[in-house]
Design a protein around this motif. Structure first.
Motif, PDB file in Angstrom:
ATOM      1  N   GLN A 350       0.816  -1.211   0.000  1.00 37.62           N
ATOM      2  CA  GLN A 350       0.000   0.000   0.000  1.00 37.62           C
ATOM      3  C   GLN A 350       0.853   1.266   0.000  1.00 37.62           C
ATOM      4  N   ALA A 351       1.945   1.243   0.746  1.00 36.47           N
ATOM      5  CA  ALA A 351       2.824   2.414   0.785  1.00 36.47           C
ATOM      6  C   ALA A 351       3.406   2.702  -0.592  1.00 36.47           C
ATOM      7  N   VAL A 352       3.858   1.661  -1.284  1.00 40.83           N
ATOM      8  CA  VAL A 352       4.425   1.834  -2.625  1.00 40.83           C
ATOM      9  C   VAL A 352       3.372   2.388  -3.585  1.00 40.83           C
ATOM     10  N   GLN A 353       2.125   1.970  -3.400  1.00 44.80           N
ATOM     11  CA  GLN A 353       1.044   2.437  -4.281  1.00 44.80           C
ATOM     12  C   GLN A 353       0.636   3.881  -3.995  1.00 44.80           C
ATOM     13  N   HIS A 354       0.703   4.299  -2.731  1.00 49.45           N
ATOM     14  CA  HIS A 354       0.083   5.567  -2.352  1.00 49.45           C
ATOM     15  C   HIS A 354       1.039   6.743  -2.138  1.00 49.45           C
ATOM     16  N   ILE A 355       2.293   6.487  -1.783  1.00 46.12           N
ATOM     17  CA  ILE A 355       3.224   7.603  -1.597  1.00 46.12           C
ATOM     18  C   ILE A 355       3.608   8.144  -2.974  1.00 46.12           C
ATOM     19  N   PRO A 356       3.586   9.464  -3.184  1.00 42.59           N
ATOM     20  CA  PRO A 356       3.868  10.031  -4.508  1.00 42.59           C
ATOM     21  C   PRO A 356       5.220   9.599  -5.076  1.00 42.59           C
ATOM     22  N   TYR A 357       5.195   9.248  -6.346  1.00 48.14           N
ATOM     23  CA  TYR A 357       6.400   8.781  -7.058  1.00 48.14           C
ATOM     24  C   TYR A 357       7.211   9.968  -7.562  1.00 48.14           C
TER      25      TYR A 357
END
Length: 389
Positions: A350-357
């Motif tokens: 979830q963190a990889v999906q939600h923290i801005p890239y």
């Protein structure tokens, strides 16, 4: 005489590095130690090592106590203390055995001081790979791997051309739950997770071995250390941990490095390269003790964090920092029995999906991504606790 700055001195890799140095006192000298909160262990180490001039500990209070006990030492503390140790001029090689993201900045500091680095800190490359590789190129210094898998690959590459490599083969034990189905993982305990079948390691690394996050980190490390595309890095399960890793060349020949599960071997090779020193108080591997070795393919559905690591590695940017920070935080929560084992995977994903890239992050961006991911995971855990409460 090679002078060493050792970070993570009281941990597993740190204490084994000290053992290697004590076995070869005509070759190596430790002049600085970075430690955490285990002051008792640090004081035991200081009784063994007489050439230490610099020490850094986690807390100011401990630093003040040590200053009174050891007035001749220069003592630092906190994350800034690790930077100060790495920035000292009078050593030759930094051994970075810090566990976690805190190891990245000291790695960069050492490289900027034109020092070689013997690296056991995975996070330096997982979170800051492009920054580290850029610094290495600029300062023309060497990065020697201490992880058993990467040391094995490094050794198998000697005398051969990187351009002729077909693929790297990383071996994985499968961790403490390698014989469990995903359904059986639902209610596993911390104690079960910490019972690694082959290696005696610290808490976080042992849990990461059980989720295979650790192997995912090693895939990313291998990409940076050896400049190999992810499609040419394979992971296979090898229960015995006897073959530490392999290199397959374009003529199909495979070079493998074998040995008993003794981390002093890769530590010593990193420190002595290109020489090979004798290994004292060591039980050599004997094939007769292992008449059968087992190899099985990795099931990425069984180990979703390994699959995630490949995706994160290929996309680069700040995703490695996000994935690592989320994992560090989730593992700490699990070890504290605040979340379940399977929550670790969910929270990291979830963190990889939600923290801005961020495609081309600066060091400040990496540090900020680390903070955001930790806060994100803590918030998920808090929300779950409130729902259950």
């Amino acid at each position: 005489m090679k002078k060493i700055m050792l970070l993570g001195a009281t941990g597993s890799i740190g204490t084994q590095t000290i053992d290697v140095v004590l076995q070869h006192q005509d070759q190596f000298q430790i002049i600085g130690l970075g430690a955490g909160k285990n002051i008792k262990k640090l004081m035991e180490i200081l009784q063994l090592l007489k050439d230490v001039q610099y020490v850094s500990v986690a807390n100011q209070e401990d630093a003040e106590v040590l200053s009174q006990t050891y007035p001749s030492l220069t003592i630092f503390y906190g994350d800034e203390g690790l930077k100060q140790l790495a920035s000292i001029q009078s050593y030759d090689v930094l051994v970075n055995a810090v566990v976690g993201f805190r190891g990245l900045v000291p790695t960069l500091c050492a490289i900027e001081q034109d020092k070689d680095v013997a690296l056991a800190n995975k996070e330096s490359l997982v979170a800051g790979g492009p920054l580290v590789m850029e610094a290495l190129k600029k300062h023309q210094v060497c990065l020697y791997p201490i992880d058993s898998e990467h040391s094995a690959i490094f050794q198998c590459l000697q005398g051969n051309k990187l351009s002729q490599v077909d693929k790297l083969i990383l071996t994985a034990s499968g961790g403490s739950f390698r014989d469990y189905t995903r359904e059986q993982l639902t209610n596993v305990t911390v104690e079960q997770a910490l019972a690694h079948p082959n290696w005696d390691m610290g808490g976080r690394i042992t849990i990461d071995s059980a989720t295979m996050m650790n192997k995912g980190f090693e895939v990313i490390e291998a990409h940076y250390l050896f400049d190999i595309p992810y499609d040419q890095i394979e992971v296979i399960l090898h229960r015995e941990s006897i073959i530490h890793s392999m290199v397959q060349y374009q003529d199909s020949a495979i070079m493998a490095q074998l040995g008993s599960a003794d981390m002093r071997v890769p530590i010593q090779y990193a420190l002595s390269y290109p020489e090979r020193l004798s290994m004292k108080q060591h039980k050599p591997f004997r094939f007769i003790d292992y008449p059968t070795l087992h190899f099985t393919p990795v099931d990425f559905k069984r180990y979703p964090l390994l699959a995630l690591a490949y995706e994160v590695g290929k996309k680069k940017g700040n995703l490695g920092a996000i994935m690592n920070a989320a994992d560090e935080e989730a593992v700490a929560l699990f070890l504290n029995e605040q979340i379940t084992f399977l929550d670790i995977e969910e929270y990291v994903q979830q963190a990889v999906q939600h923290i801005p890239y961020i495609e081309h992050p600066t060091l400040e961006d990496i540090l900020d991504s680390d903070r955001q991911a930790r806060n994100f995971v803590r918030e998920l855990a808090s929300r779950k606790e409130n729902m259950n409460g």
